[in-house]
Design a protein around this motif. Structure first.
Motif, PDB file in Angstrom:
ATOM      1  N   ARG A   1       2.117   1.588  -2.342  1.00 45.74           N
ATOM      2  CA  ARG A   1       1.132   2.535  -1.820  1.00 45.74           C
ATOM      3  C   ARG A   1      -0.111   2.571  -2.695  1.00 45.74           C
ATOM      4  NH1 ARG A   1       5.243   7.218  -0.969  1.00 45.74           N
ATOM      5  NH2 ARG A   1       5.805   7.112   1.228  1.00 45.74           N
ATOM      6  N   GLN A   2       0.081   2.665  -4.013  1.00 49.12           N
ATOM      7  CA  GLN A   2      -1.046   2.749  -4.932  1.00 49.12           C
ATOM      8  C   GLN A   2      -1.919   1.500  -4.855  1.00 49.12           C
ATOM      9  OE1 GLN A   2       0.976   3.431  -8.645  1.00 49.12           O
ATOM     10  NE2 GLN A   2       0.958   5.658  -8.421  1.00 49.12           N
ATOM     11  N   GLU A   3      -1.272   0.337  -4.824  1.00 50.38           N
ATOM     12  CA  GLU A   3      -2.020  -0.916  -4.756  1.00 50.38           C
ATOM     13  C   GLU A   3      -2.786  -1.016  -3.437  1.00 50.38           C
ATOM     14  OE1 GLU A   3      -2.330  -3.790  -6.840  1.00 50.38           O
ATOM     15  OE2 GLU A   3      -1.621  -2.429  -8.402  1.00 50.38           O
ATOM     16  N   SER A   4      -2.131  -0.676  -2.328  1.00 53.49           N
ATOM     17  CA  SER A   4      -2.795  -0.785  -1.030  1.00 53.49           C
ATOM     18  C   SER A   4      -3.941   0.216  -0.915  1.00 53.49           C
ATOM     19  CB  SER A   4      -1.791  -0.590   0.106  1.00 53.49           C
ATOM     20  OG  SER A   4      -1.211   0.705   0.083  1.00 53.49           O
ATOM     21  N   GLN A   5      -3.745   1.425  -1.453  1.00 59.61           N
ATOM     22  CA  GLN A   5      -4.820   2.421  -1.418  1.00 59.61           C
ATOM     23  C   GLN A   5      -5.998   1.984  -2.283  1.00 59.61           C
ATOM     24  OE1 GLN A   5      -2.835   6.030  -2.595  1.00 59.61           O
ATOM     25  NE2 GLN A   5      -1.759   6.246  -0.636  1.00 59.61           N
ATOM     26  N   GLY A   6      -5.698   1.395  -3.443  1.00 55.27           N
ATOM     27  CA  GLY A   6      -6.762   0.931  -4.321  1.00 55.27           C
ATOM     28  C   GLY A   6      -7.599  -0.174  -3.703  1.00 55.27           C
ATOM     29  N   LEU A   7      -6.970  -0.963  -2.826  1.00 52.58           N
ATOM     30  CA  LEU A   7      -7.666  -2.056  -2.145  1.00 52.58           C
ATOM     31  C   LEU A   7      -8.179  -1.648  -0.776  1.00 52.58           C
ATOM     32  CD1 LEU A   7      -5.023  -4.817  -2.965  1.00 52.58           C
ATOM     33  CD2 LEU A   7      -7.315  -4.654  -3.951  1.00 52.58           C
ATOM     34  N   ASN A   8      -7.881  -0.401  -0.372  1.00 50.72           N
ATOM     35  CA  ASN A   8      -8.174   0.046   0.989  1.00 50.72           C
ATOM     36  C   ASN A   8      -7.565  -0.925   1.997  1.00 50.72           C
ATOM     37  OD1 ASN A   8      -9.226   1.909   2.849  1.00 50.72           O
ATOM     38  ND2 ASN A   8     -11.125   0.764   3.082  1.00 50.72           N
ATOM     39  N   ALA A   9      -6.353  -1.377   1.714  1.00 51.35           N
ATOM     40  CA  ALA A   9      -5.684  -2.388   2.527  1.00 51.35           C
ATOM     41  C   ALA A   9      -4.908  -1.745   3.668  1.00 51.35           C
ATOM     42  CB  ALA A   9      -4.737  -3.217   1.662  1.00 51.35           C
ATOM     43  N   ALA A  10      -4.842  -2.443   4.778  1.00 47.02           N
ATOM     44  CA  ALA A  10      -3.951  -2.053   5.868  1.00 47.02           C
ATOM     45  C   ALA A  10      -2.535  -2.476   5.499  1.00 47.02           C
ATOM     46  CB  ALA A  10      -4.379  -2.719   7.174  1.00 47.02           C
ATOM     47  N   LEU A  11      -1.572  -1.609   5.806  1.00 46.90           N
ATOM     48  CA  LEU A  11      -0.187  -1.832   5.410  1.00 46.90           C
ATOM     49  C   LEU A  11       0.703  -1.715   6.638  1.00 46.90           C
ATOM     50  CD1 LEU A  11       2.000  -2.093   3.172  1.00 46.90           C
ATOM     51  CD2 LEU A  11       1.830   0.381   2.862  1.00 46.90           C
ATOM     52  N   VAL A  12       1.448  -2.782   6.947  1.00 40.65           N
ATOM     53  CA  VAL A  12       2.389  -2.776   8.067  1.00 40.65           C
ATOM     54  C   VAL A  12       3.782  -3.039   7.507  1.00 40.65           C
ATOM     55  CG1 VAL A  12       2.995  -3.724  10.324  1.00 40.65           C
ATOM     56  CG2 VAL A  12       0.597  -3.695   9.590  1.00 40.65           C
ATOM     57  N   VAL A  13       4.685  -2.086   7.704  1.00 41.80           N
ATOM     58  CA  VAL A  13       6.030  -2.163   7.159  1.00 41.80           C
ATOM     59  C   VAL A  13       7.040  -2.213   8.302  1.00 41.80           C
ATOM     60  CG1 VAL A  13       7.756  -1.066   5.681  1.00 41.80           C
ATOM     61  CG2 VAL A  13       5.314  -0.805   5.162  1.00 41.80           C
ATOM     62  N   VAL A  14       7.963  -3.148   8.227  1.00 43.96           N
ATOM     63  CA  VAL A  14       9.063  -3.248   9.189  1.00 43.96           C
ATOM     64  C   VAL A  14      10.352  -2.841   8.484  1.00 43.96           C
ATOM     65  CG1 VAL A  14      10.579  -4.983  10.226  1.00 43.96           C
ATOM     66  CG2 VAL A  14       8.168  -4.915  10.843  1.00 43.96           C
ATOM     67  N   THR A  15      11.138  -1.990   9.114  1.00 42.89           N
ATOM     68  CA  THR A  15      12.414  -1.563   8.548  1.00 42.89           C
ATOM     69  C   THR A  15      13.378  -1.180   9.664  1.00 42.89           C
ATOM     70  OG1 THR A  15      13.511   0.022   7.057  1.00 42.89           O
ATOM     71  CG2 THR A  15      11.608   0.835   8.298  1.00 42.89           C
ATOM     72  N   HIS A  16      14.668  -1.329   9.369  1.00 40.40           N
ATOM     73  CA  HIS A  16      15.697  -0.856  10.306  1.00 40.40           C
ATOM     74  C   HIS A  16      16.147   0.548   9.939  1.00 40.40           C
ATOM     75  CE1 HIS A  16      18.153  -1.983   6.847  1.00 40.40           C
ATOM     76  NE2 HIS A  16      19.082  -1.199   7.337  1.00 40.40           N
ATOM     77  N   ASP A  17      15.712   1.025   8.767  1.00 38.70           N
ATOM     78  CA  ASP A  17      16.240   2.258   8.186  1.00 38.70           C
ATOM     79  C   ASP A  17      15.364   3.456   8.553  1.00 38.70           C
ATOM     80  OD1 ASP A  17      16.409   4.321   5.839  1.00 38.70           O
ATOM     81  OD2 ASP A  17      18.196   3.080   5.598  1.00 38.70           O
ATOM     82  N   HIS A  18      15.947   4.421   9.248  1.00 34.08           N
ATOM     83  CA  HIS A  18      15.203   5.601   9.702  1.00 34.08           C
ATOM     84  C   HIS A  18      14.686   6.421   8.521  1.00 34.08           C
ATOM     85  CE1 HIS A  18      14.139   8.849  12.510  1.00 34.08           C
ATOM     86  NE2 HIS A  18      14.561   9.664  11.559  1.00 34.08           N
ATOM     87  N   ASP A  19      15.522   6.609   7.510  1.00 29.66           N
ATOM     88  CA  ASP A  19      15.114   7.392   6.341  1.00 29.66           C
ATOM     89  C   ASP A  19      13.959   6.718   5.611  1.00 29.66           C
ATOM     90  OD1 ASP A  19      15.504   9.463   4.188  1.00 29.66           O
ATOM     91  OD2 ASP A  19      16.017   7.678   3.033  1.00 29.66           O
ATOM     92  N   GLU A  20      14.034   5.409   5.463  1.00 31.33           N
ATOM     93  CA  GLU A  20      12.956   4.677   4.797  1.00 31.33           C
ATOM     94  C   GLU A  20      11.660   4.790   5.595  1.00 31.33           C
ATOM     95  OE1 GLU A  20      11.645   0.114   3.931  1.00 31.33           O
ATOM     96  OE2 GLU A  20      13.773   0.586   3.695  1.00 31.33           O
TER      97      GLU A  20
END
Length: 219
Positions: free
Chosen positions: A177-196
């Motif tokens: 999160r910190q790295e992506s925010q510092g770069l103003n990067a778009a972040l797409v995350v794939v997960t099977h885990d509802h809690d995650e």
């Protein structure tokens, strides 16, 4: 920043991704949750240009980068990808894996970046090891460091926290999160885990049999 328009992908008679459209702005986080075989990994690979769609287009910064006829390679798109399997280069040390995308930097600057990320991820003592000498969790952290090292403005992460215990996954999530925010990067995350998926925050979608559905936010 990134837009998919009516992306469709089939393998023989199996429709893996069905006319999916999505818009992701710079600095935004999008989480796609779904069961195994729902099409979420295929969709991520299509966004990355690792596979071509049967039809539809992917746009990045106003340019078509993926279609049935063309794919702009990820390294020309400031794109970082974490594979479901860590996919480290077996003949390279952990340090060389992390620094793989930093060839354009002066050697000293590249080494500083490698050691900085290794320190943040708690893998400094592993830098001389090769992938076969790493545990699943250690390899995962090396793969994440390798993805973050070139400072991409688009991050596509396939099950990035697999093999990590809860405490370590929280630390790694915070770093991403910190790295992506510092770069103003778009972040797409794939997960099977509802809690995650809940912990990542951002826009939530569910992939069901190749179709993408928005998940309503409450509260």
């Amino acid at each position: 920043m990134l837009e998919a328009r009516a992306i469709h992908k089939s393998y023989d008679s199996i429709q893996a991704v069905r006319d999916v459209s999505i818009h992701i702005g710079r600095g935004e986080t999008v989480v796609i949750q779904g069961a195994s075989g729902s099409g979420k990994t295929t969709f991520l690979r299509l966004l990355a240009g690792l596979e071509k769609p049967d039809r539809g287009t992917v746009w990045q910064d106003g340019q078509v980068v993926v279609s049935a006829d063309e794919c702009v390679p990820p390294h020309r798109r400031a794109l970082g990808f974490v594979f479901q399997e860590s996919a480290l280069w077996p003949h390279l040390s952990a340090a060389d894996n992390i620094g793989f995308g930093l060839e354009s930097l002066p050697r000293g600057e590249a080494q500083i970046r490698v050691h900085h990320l290794a320190h943040l991820l708690g893998i400094e003592e592993l830098l001389t090891r090769h992938p076969h000498e790493l545990s699943g969790g250690q390899a995962r952290r090396v793969a994440i460091a390798r993805t973050l090292a070139p400072r991409p403005t688009l991050l596509l992460l396939d099950e990035p926290l697999v093999h990590l215990d809860r405490d370590l996954s929280e630390q790694v999530m915070m770093l991403i999160r910190q790295e992506s925010q510092g770069l103003n990067a778009a972040l797409v995350v794939v997960t099977h885990d509802h809690d995650e998926a809940d912990r990542w925050g951002g826009q939530r979608f569910r992939m069901i049999q190749g179709c993408l559905e928005a998940v309503k936010s409450y509260g």
